[in-house]
Design a protein around this motif. Structure first.
Motif, PDB file in Angstrom:
ATOM      1  N   TRP A  29       0.520  -1.190  -0.284  1.00  0.00           N
ATOM      2  CA  TRP A  29      -0.068   0.052   0.100  1.00  0.00           C
ATOM      3  C   TRP A  29       0.879   0.968  -0.326  1.00  0.00           C
ATOM      4  O   TRP A  29       0.526   2.310  -0.544  1.00  0.00           O
ATOM      5  CB  TRP A  29      -0.881  -0.031   0.969  1.00  0.00           C
ATOM      6  N   VAL A  30       2.121   1.552   0.921  1.00  0.00           N
ATOM      7  CA  VAL A  30       2.683   2.079   0.995  1.00  0.00           C
ATOM      8  C   VAL A  30       3.503   2.740  -0.689  1.00  0.00           C
ATOM      9  O   VAL A  30       3.814   3.892  -1.144  1.00  0.00           O
ATOM     10  CB  VAL A  30       3.661   2.102   2.186  1.00  0.00           C
ATOM     11  N   ILE A  31       4.330   1.215  -1.412  1.00  0.00           N
ATOM     12  CA  ILE A  31       4.852   1.655  -2.505  1.00  0.00           C
ATOM     13  C   ILE A  31       4.131   1.511  -3.526  1.00  0.00           C
ATOM     14  O   ILE A  31       5.042   1.755  -4.263  1.00  0.00           O
ATOM     15  CB  ILE A  31       6.145   0.542  -2.032  1.00  0.00           C
ATOM     16  N   GLY A  32       3.134   1.430  -3.689  1.00  0.00           N
ATOM     17  CA  GLY A  32       2.546   1.549  -3.978  1.00  0.00           C
ATOM     18  C   GLY A  32       2.236   0.271  -5.278  1.00  0.00           C
ATOM     19  O   GLY A  32       1.981   0.349  -6.389  1.00  0.00           O
ATOM     20  N   VAL A  33       1.937  -0.557  -4.699  1.00  0.00           N
ATOM     21  CA  VAL A  33       2.115  -2.178  -5.489  1.00  0.00           C
ATOM     22  C   VAL A  33       0.291  -2.509  -4.617  1.00  0.00           C
ATOM     23  O   VAL A  33       0.191  -2.493  -3.563  1.00  0.00           O
ATOM     24  CB  VAL A  33       2.920  -2.972  -5.242  1.00  0.00           C
ATOM     25  N   PRO A  34      -0.044  -3.720  -5.354  1.00  0.00           N
ATOM     26  CA  PRO A  34      -1.632  -4.067  -4.931  1.00  0.00           C
ATOM     27  C   PRO A  34      -1.624  -4.861  -4.687  1.00  0.00           C
ATOM     28  O   PRO A  34      -2.149  -6.454  -4.806  1.00  0.00           O
ATOM     29  CB  PRO A  34      -2.462  -3.812  -6.604  1.00  0.00           C
ATOM     30  N   MET A  35      -0.919  -5.500  -3.743  1.00  0.00           N
ATOM     31  CA  MET A  35      -0.472  -6.781  -2.751  1.00  0.00           C
ATOM     32  C   MET A  35      -2.453  -6.844  -1.504  1.00  0.00           C
ATOM     33  O   MET A  35      -2.577  -5.593  -0.832  1.00  0.00           O
ATOM     34  CB  MET A  35       0.059  -6.758  -1.691  1.00  0.00           C
ATOM     35  N   ASP A  36      -2.977  -7.660  -1.836  1.00  0.00           N
ATOM     36  CA  ASP A  36      -3.567  -8.273  -1.514  1.00  0.00           C
ATOM     37  C   ASP A  36      -3.498  -9.351  -0.873  1.00  0.00           C
ATOM     38  O   ASP A  36      -2.846  -9.912  -0.849  1.00  0.00           O
ATOM     39  CB  ASP A  36      -5.439  -8.205  -2.649  1.00  0.00           C
ATOM     40  N   LEU A  37      -5.154  -9.962  -0.486  1.00  0.00           N
ATOM     41  CA  LEU A  37      -5.256 -11.045   0.417  1.00  0.00           C
ATOM     42  C   LEU A  37      -5.922 -12.279   0.008  1.00  0.00           C
ATOM     43  O   LEU A  37      -6.827 -13.277   0.673  1.00  0.00           O
ATOM     44  CB  LEU A  37      -5.884 -11.126   2.220  1.00  0.00           C
ATOM     45  N   ASN A  38      -6.527 -12.158  -2.007  1.00  0.00           N
ATOM     46  CA  ASN A  38      -6.345 -12.461  -2.719  1.00  0.00           C
ATOM     47  C   ASN A  38      -5.362 -14.042  -2.703  1.00  0.00           C
ATOM     48  O   ASN A  38      -5.229 -14.326  -3.874  1.00  0.00           O
ATOM     49  CB  ASN A  38      -6.991 -12.273  -3.615  1.00  0.00           C
ATOM     50  N   PHE A  39      -5.453 -15.106  -1.859  1.00  0.00           N
ATOM     51  CA  PHE A  39      -4.476 -16.186  -2.496  1.00  0.00           C
ATOM     52  C   PHE A  39      -4.895 -17.357  -3.047  1.00  0.00           C
ATOM     53  O   PHE A  39      -4.697 -18.182  -2.913  1.00  0.00           O
ATOM     54  CB  PHE A  39      -3.786 -16.812  -0.630  1.00  0.00           C
ATOM     55  N   ARG A  40      -6.351 -17.314  -3.608  1.00  0.00           N
ATOM     56  CA  ARG A  40      -7.345 -17.656  -4.807  1.00  0.00           C
ATOM     57  C   ARG A  40      -7.289 -18.935  -3.613  1.00  0.00           C
ATOM     58  O   ARG A  40      -7.405 -18.983  -2.646  1.00  0.00           O
ATOM     59  CB  ARG A  40      -6.155 -18.605  -5.801  1.00  0.00           C
ATOM     60  N   PRO A  41      -8.659 -19.708  -3.736  1.00  0.00           N
ATOM     61  CA  PRO A  41      -9.386 -20.775  -3.307  1.00  0.00           C
ATOM     62  C   PRO A  41      -8.717 -21.704  -3.172  1.00  0.00           C
ATOM     63  O   PRO A  41      -9.304 -22.558  -2.070  1.00  0.00           O
ATOM     64  CB  PRO A  41     -10.345 -21.560  -4.788  1.00  0.00           C
ATOM     65  N   LEU A  42      -7.637 -22.213  -4.092  1.00  0.00           N
ATOM     66  CA  LEU A  42      -7.238 -23.582  -3.765  1.00  0.00           C
ATOM     67  C   LEU A  42      -5.736 -23.560  -2.421  1.00  0.00           C
ATOM     68  O   LEU A  42      -5.551 -23.962  -1.708  1.00  0.00           O
ATOM     69  CB  LEU A  42      -5.798 -23.842  -5.029  1.00  0.00           C
ATOM     70  N   GLY A  43      -5.326 -22.016  -2.804  1.00  0.00           N
ATOM     71  CA  GLY A  43      -3.759 -21.856  -1.781  1.00  0.00           C
ATOM     72  C   GLY A  43      -4.998 -22.086  -0.120  1.00  0.00           C
ATOM     73  O   GLY A  43      -4.461 -21.907   0.854  1.00  0.00           O
ATOM     74  N   THR A  44      -6.226 -21.455  -0.576  1.00  0.00           N
ATOM     75  CA  THR A  44      -6.888 -20.993   0.788  1.00  0.00           C
ATOM     76  C   THR A  44      -7.922 -22.181   2.016  1.00  0.00           C
ATOM     77  O   THR A  44      -7.868 -22.331   3.586  1.00  0.00           O
ATOM     78  CB  THR A  44      -8.255 -19.686   0.974  1.00  0.00           C
ATOM     79  N   GLY A  45      -8.072 -22.807   0.432  1.00  0.00           N
ATOM     80  CA  GLY A  45      -9.067 -24.105   0.959  1.00  0.00           C
ATOM     81  C   GLY A  45      -7.488 -25.571   1.501  1.00  0.00           C
ATOM     82  O   GLY A  45      -7.967 -26.167   2.815  1.00  0.00           O
ATOM     83  N   ILE A  46      -6.508 -25.036   0.968  1.00  0.00           N
ATOM     84  CA  ILE A  46      -5.734 -26.104   1.745  1.00  0.00           C
ATOM     85  C   ILE A  46      -4.979 -25.734   2.828  1.00  0.00           C
ATOM     86  O   ILE A  46      -4.551 -26.361   4.323  1.00  0.00           O
ATOM     87  CB  ILE A  46      -4.290 -26.141   0.751  1.00  0.00           C
ATOM     88  N   LEU A  47      -4.565 -23.824   3.167  1.00  0.00           N
ATOM     89  CA  LEU A  47      -4.067 -23.726   4.694  1.00  0.00           C
ATOM     90  C   LEU A  47      -5.615 -23.853   5.518  1.00  0.00           C
ATOM     91  O   LEU A  47      -5.680 -24.537   6.716  1.00  0.00           O
ATOM     92  CB  LEU A  47      -4.321 -22.391   4.197  1.00  0.00           C
ATOM     93  N   LEU A  48      -7.144 -23.540   5.242  1.00  0.00           N
ATOM     94  CA  LEU A  48      -7.915 -23.772   6.118  1.00  0.00           C
ATOM     95  C   LEU A  48      -7.589 -25.496   7.001  1.00  0.00           C
ATOM     96  O   LEU A  48      -7.633 -25.355   7.997  1.00  0.00           O
ATOM     97  CB  LEU A  48      -8.855 -23.469   5.310  1.00  0.00           C
ATOM     98  N   LEU A  49      -7.530 -26.676   5.944  1.00  0.00           N
ATOM     99  CA  LEU A  49      -7.588 -27.988   6.618  1.00  0.00           C
ATOM    100  C   LEU A  49      -6.702 -27.908   7.143  1.00  0.00           C
ATOM    101  O   LEU A  49      -6.350 -29.100   8.034  1.00  0.00           O
ATOM    102  CB  LEU A  49      -7.631 -28.710   4.585  1.00  0.00           C
ATOM    103  N   THR A  50      -5.251 -27.500   6.779  1.00  0.00           N
ATOM    104  CA  THR A  50      -3.567 -27.726   7.630  1.00  0.00           C
ATOM    105  C   THR A  50      -4.291 -27.067   8.824  1.00  0.00           C
ATOM    106  O   THR A  50      -3.666 -27.578  10.088  1.00  0.00           O
ATOM    107  CB  THR A  50      -2.887 -26.823   6.774  1.00  0.00           C
TER     108      THR A  50
END
Length: 387
Positions: free
Chosen positions: A331-352
């Motif tokens: 946000w500070v350096i002007g790069v659109p870094m977000d928390l959208n880690f895609r369904p595959l990544g978030t699904g694996i993380l949730l089960l883990t």
């Protein structure tokens, strides 16, 4: 408050005071003895001269294979020294603070590397590396701690209250990743996902600060291990020297890790390995090798609260501090870094997180539970290999 409750609290306080009284006062070693502990404490230290070679290797254009090999070998003795410094520091400040400091120094390297990657616009690489760091700590590192510790000891115990708190915090952080990922599916507006991510990042960072107060001040007993009465006569480094060794080792590991990580892509390109596998599996393993070996080393010494403080505590810190930090830094350096880690990544993380929470809820571990966690990590690695 009734008289019975007051009496109960008084008895509980008395037990706590007795437990504190039983903790041995560490005997401070002389400077020469401490240097012998650092440099002569392991056969791996014969590899220490490779550290400066690993740092200058990328600048000398020695080739990716040489850079990778030299830095990987150099990290091994440094990891041993990191583990020694963490263990010595924990003898003075406790396993809770010792594990927290080790995780913080290790994740500081991750934060620095993330900023460099964000400046180059490598958002997918940063997201994959952060996801992989959490997965490797929860499954590979914790699994290896349980497995190797369980082979040496029939059954190992740790404070289940602290493990439950960290598992619940990880579940909350997964929620912060799931919502932007689901919104990204139903909405095409990237600005909406970005705004939600930045708001969630601020909330997670605030909650992590509250967690530190909870861990270190108001409910420190949730994370405290059993006092060991057999080490009263052992000599330990002074806390100041242990902090200096921890800091210097982390700085050198950061330099070696940077060269090692930079060389990985060149090697994998020639072998035809996918970028998903590099970002989620390979980079977190080699980038956090020192932290991984530290956790396993203390597990072999039956110091499971310190081991969980490094492995499980590091995952909580990445999810609630490093991930929000990258969003805010972008946000500070002007790069659109977000928390959208895609369904595959978030699904694996949730089960883990659910699996790890289930296995650590009883406050005991064995080698079979470790094998289960490592098996889960191998299945995830195969998934990202074939993508």
């Amino acid at each position: 408050m009734s008289a019975r409750e007051k009496n109960g609290y008084a008895q509980l306080g008395g037990k706590d005071q007795q437990a504190v009284a039983k903790q041995p006062t560490p005997k401070i070693a002389s400077f020469c003895t401490a240097m012998k502990m650092i440099f002569l404490g392991s056969y791996l230290n014969v590899l220490l001269p490779l550290a400066p070679l690993g740092i200058i290797a990328p600048r000398m254009n020695w080739g990716d294979a040489v850079v990778f090999s030299v830095n990987f070998l150099a990290i091994l003795p440094l990891a041993k020294i990191l583990g020694l410094a963490t263990e010595e520091l924990s003898s003075s400040v406790g396993e809770t603070v010792g594990g927290l400091l080790n995780a913080s120094f290790g994740n500081a390297v991750e934060m620095i590397l993330s900023i460099f990657a964000l400046r180059k616009g490598l958002i997918d690489v940063v997201q994959g590396s952060l996801l992989g760091s959490i997965l490797s700590n929860l499954l590979l590192v914790l699994g290896m701690c349980f497995f190797f510790g369980g082979i040496k000891f029939h059954n190992q115990k740790f404070n289940a209250d602290g493990a439950r708190v960290q598992s619940n915090l990880l579940l909350l952080s997964v929620l912060a990743l799931v919502i932007p990922s689901l919104v990204g599916i139903v909405e095409s507006k990237e600005t909406l996902v970005l705004s939600m991510s930045r708001g969630a990042a601020l909330i997670l960072a605030l909650l992590y600060c509250m967690y530190l107060v909870f861990q270190l001040k108001t409910h420190s007993d949730y994370f405290a291990g059993a006092a060991e009465e057999t080490e009263a006569e052992e000599e330990h480094m002074s806390p100041i020297l242990a902090c200096v060794v921890l800091l210097l080792s982390t700085v050198i590991v950061a330099a070696c890790s940077e060269g090692l990580v930079d060389s990985v892509e060149g090697i994998t390109d020639s072998l035809g390995i996918s970028e998903h596998f590099i970002g989620v599996i390979l980079l977190p393993i080699v980038g956090n090798a020192a932290e991984h070996l530290t956790a396993v080393d203390v597990a072999l010494k039956n110091k499971m609260d310190l081991s969980l403080g490094v492995a499980l505590g590091s995952s909580s810190q990445i999810a609630m501090l490093v991930v929000p930090f990258t969003v805010i830094a972008g946000w500070v350096i002007g790069v659109p870094m977000d928390l959208n880690f895609r369904p595959l990544g978030t699904g694996i993380l949730l089960l883990t997180v659910l699996i790890v929470g289930s296995l650590t809820s009883d406050g005991e571990s064995n080698w079979l539970e470790g094998a289960m966690l490592v098996a889960a990590y191998i299945m995830i690695a195969i998934t990202f290999w074939v993508l």
